[in-house]
Design a protein around this motif. Structure first.
Motif, PDB file in Angstrom:
ATOM      1  N   LEU A   2       0.768  -1.086  -0.237  1.00 23.81           N
ATOM      2  CA  LEU A   2       0.049   0.605   0.268  1.00 23.81           C
ATOM      3  C   LEU A   2       1.081   1.353   0.391  1.00 23.81           C
ATOM      4  CD1 LEU A   2      -2.457  -0.863   2.570  1.00 23.81           C
ATOM      5  CD2 LEU A   2      -2.912  -0.761   0.413  1.00 23.81           C
ATOM      6  N   ALA A   3       0.220   2.451  -0.529  1.00 19.73           N
ATOM      7  CA  ALA A   3       0.905   3.283  -0.952  1.00 19.73           C
ATOM      8  C   ALA A   3       0.204   4.143   0.254  1.00 19.73           C
ATOM      9  CB  ALA A   3       1.422   4.796  -2.088  1.00 19.73           C
ATOM     10  N   PRO A   4       1.465   4.904   0.905  1.00 16.30           N
ATOM     11  CA  PRO A   4       0.817   6.125   2.072  1.00 16.30           C
ATOM     12  C   PRO A   4       0.286   7.185   1.170  1.00 16.30           C
ATOM     13  CG  PRO A   4       3.761   5.912   2.187  1.00 16.30           C
ATOM     14  CD  PRO A   4       2.545   5.569   1.035  1.00 16.30           C
ATOM     15  N   THR A  79      -2.455  -3.371   9.211  1.00 13.98           N
ATOM     16  CA  THR A  79      -1.750  -3.489  10.222  1.00 13.98           C
ATOM     17  C   THR A  79       0.177  -3.557   9.088  1.00 13.98           C
ATOM     18  OG1 THR A  79      -2.149  -4.178  12.391  1.00 13.98           O
ATOM     19  CG2 THR A  79       0.569  -4.287  12.097  1.00 13.98           C
ATOM     20  N   ALA A  80       0.695  -2.588   9.025  1.00 14.43           N
ATOM     21  CA  ALA A  80       1.535  -2.797   8.041  1.00 14.43           C
ATOM     22  C   ALA A  80       3.380  -2.588   9.349  1.00 14.43           C
ATOM     23  CB  ALA A  80       1.545  -1.010   7.305  1.00 14.43           C
ATOM     24  N   ALA A 101       7.749 -15.463   6.888  1.00 13.68           N
ATOM     25  CA  ALA A 101       8.019 -15.950   8.105  1.00 13.68           C
ATOM     26  C   ALA A 101       8.154 -15.004   9.337  1.00 13.68           C
ATOM     27  CB  ALA A 101       9.987 -16.386   8.656  1.00 13.68           C
ATOM     28  N   ILE A 102       7.892 -13.274   8.924  1.00 12.33           N
ATOM     29  CA  ILE A 102       7.254 -12.324   9.775  1.00 12.33           C
ATOM     30  C   ILE A 102       5.944 -12.369   9.421  1.00 12.33           C
ATOM     31  CG2 ILE A 102       6.992  -9.876   9.727  1.00 12.33           C
ATOM     32  CD1 ILE A 102      10.314 -10.082   8.514  1.00 12.33           C
ATOM     33  N   THR A 103       4.916 -13.003   8.506  1.00 14.33           N
ATOM     34  CA  THR A 103       3.810 -13.282   8.548  1.00 14.33           C
ATOM     35  C   THR A 103       3.497 -14.386   9.383  1.00 14.33           C
ATOM     36  OG1 THR A 103       3.718 -11.936   6.461  1.00 14.33           O
ATOM     37  CG2 THR A 103       2.291 -13.326   6.652  1.00 14.33           C
ATOM     38  N   ALA A 104       4.492 -15.080   9.862  1.00  8.66           N
ATOM     39  CA  ALA A 104       3.663 -16.475  10.281  1.00  8.66           C
ATOM     40  C   ALA A 104       3.774 -16.025  12.071  1.00  8.66           C
ATOM     41  CB  ALA A 104       4.427 -18.128  10.041  1.00  8.66           C
ATOM     42  N   ARG A 112       2.330  -5.917   3.538  1.00  7.91           N
ATOM     43  CA  ARG A 112       2.166  -5.136   4.259  1.00  7.91           C
ATOM     44  C   ARG A 112       3.414  -5.093   4.577  1.00  7.91           C
ATOM     45  NH1 ARG A 112      -2.907  -2.650   5.152  1.00  7.91           N
ATOM     46  NH2 ARG A 112      -4.061  -3.406   3.232  1.00  7.91           N
ATOM     47  N   ILE A 113       4.718  -5.791   4.401  1.00  6.31           N
ATOM     48  CA  ILE A 113       5.493  -5.084   5.166  1.00  6.31           C
ATOM     49  C   ILE A 113       6.914  -4.666   4.192  1.00  6.31           C
ATOM     50  CG2 ILE A 113       7.922  -7.076   6.072  1.00  6.31           C
ATOM     51  CD1 ILE A 113       5.371  -9.311   6.134  1.00  6.31           C
ATOM     52  N   MET A 114       7.751  -3.935   4.652  1.00  2.41           N
ATOM     53  CA  MET A 114       8.672  -3.311   3.977  1.00  2.41           C
ATOM     54  C   MET A 114      10.059  -3.306   4.661  1.00  2.41           C
ATOM     55  SD  MET A 114       9.091   0.994   2.546  1.00  2.41           S
ATOM     56  CE  MET A 114       9.579   1.551   3.439  1.00  2.41           C
ATOM     57  N   LEU A 115      10.830  -4.031   3.936  1.00  4.89           N
ATOM     58  CA  LEU A 115      12.235  -3.463   4.380  1.00  4.89           C
ATOM     59  C   LEU A 115      13.482  -2.517   3.790  1.00  4.89           C
ATOM     60  CD1 LEU A 115      11.248  -7.006   5.241  1.00  4.89           C
ATOM     61  CD2 LEU A 115      13.552  -6.672   5.356  1.00  4.89           C
ATOM     62  N   SER A 116      13.896  -1.968   4.246  1.00  3.33           N
ATOM     63  CA  SER A 116      14.706  -0.833   3.888  1.00  3.33           C
ATOM     64  C   SER A 116      15.927  -0.426   4.541  1.00  3.33           C
ATOM     65  CB  SER A 116      14.090   0.754   3.683  1.00  3.33           C
ATOM     66  OG  SER A 116      14.579   0.976   4.680  1.00  3.33           O
ATOM     67  N   ALA A 117      16.887  -1.223   3.480  1.00  2.00           N
ATOM     68  CA  ALA A 117      18.577  -0.595   4.255  1.00  2.00           C
ATOM     69  C   ALA A 117      19.079   0.759   4.465  1.00  2.00           C
ATOM     70  CB  ALA A 117      19.425  -1.649   3.098  1.00  2.00           C
TER      71      ALA A 117
END
Length: 184
Positions: A2-4, A79-80, A101-104, A112-117
């Motif tokens: 989803l975009a903010p 939730t995001a 794994a995070i969803t479980a 709805r899970i975003m990872l940035s470095a």
């Protein structure tokens, strides 16, 4: 993903939510929580961003590498999870497994899970040499799950807004042309 969506109200305050079309008024609350875990790799491990990764191995730990997760739940219960991880980059080959794994552990849908470095050159080379069979991968995945669970448990009512100001002559983007014509 989803975009903010950002809305500017009549009084100039900005209201933001992850659900498109949802307007946050002064009586609506988000639930926000934070989780943070150590993702420091064991020594020695190839470091990212130095060309041949086998020529640059870690030699110790000055400061730990961290994963920070923010859980944001809107008034409708959506939730995001937003992560920042102290790595040079993210490894796209890992994303499906990490999100699963995070969803479980959290029941938050993978989209709805975003990872940035953070783009640190002081972390492991997750793009080229550290694959899913490397012992660090399991440590990293477990740490991300731990940060998400902590963030979900930490949630409490919050309102989100933004502000802005101008700070002139503080910094500039790369390749800035100086007044004398020199390109920095």
């Amino acid at each position: 993903m989803l975009a903010p969506t950002v809305y500017r109200s009549v009084n100039g305050s900005i209201n933001w939510n992850l659900k498109k079309g949802f307007f946050m008024d002064e009586n609506s609350f988000l639930c926000v929580g934070f989780g943070r875990t150590d993702i420091t790799a064991p020594d020695p491990i190839p470091m990212g961003g130095y060309g041949d990764p086998l020529q640059r191995l870690s030699e110790g730990v000055l400061l730990p590498l961290m994963a920070t997760c923010i859980a944001v739940t809107d008034p409708e219960g959506q939730t995001a999870l937003l992560y920042t991880i102290d790595h040079l980059c993210t490894n796209q080959d890992w994303m499906e497994d990490l999100r699963s794994a995070i969803t479980a552990a959290t029941c938050v849908p993978a989209d709805r899970i975003m990872l940035s470095a953070t783009h640190t050159h002081s972390g492991p080379d997750v793009r080229d040499t550290v694959g899913q069979s490397h012992p660090y991968y399991t440590q990293f995945k477990n740490a991300l799950v731990e940060a998400a669970v902590e963030a979900m448990q930490d949630r409490s009512e919050a309102q989100m807004s933004t502000g802005s100001t101008v700070a002139e002559n503080q910094n500039f983007v790369r390749h800035y042309v100086m007044t004398d014509g020199f390109m920095a």
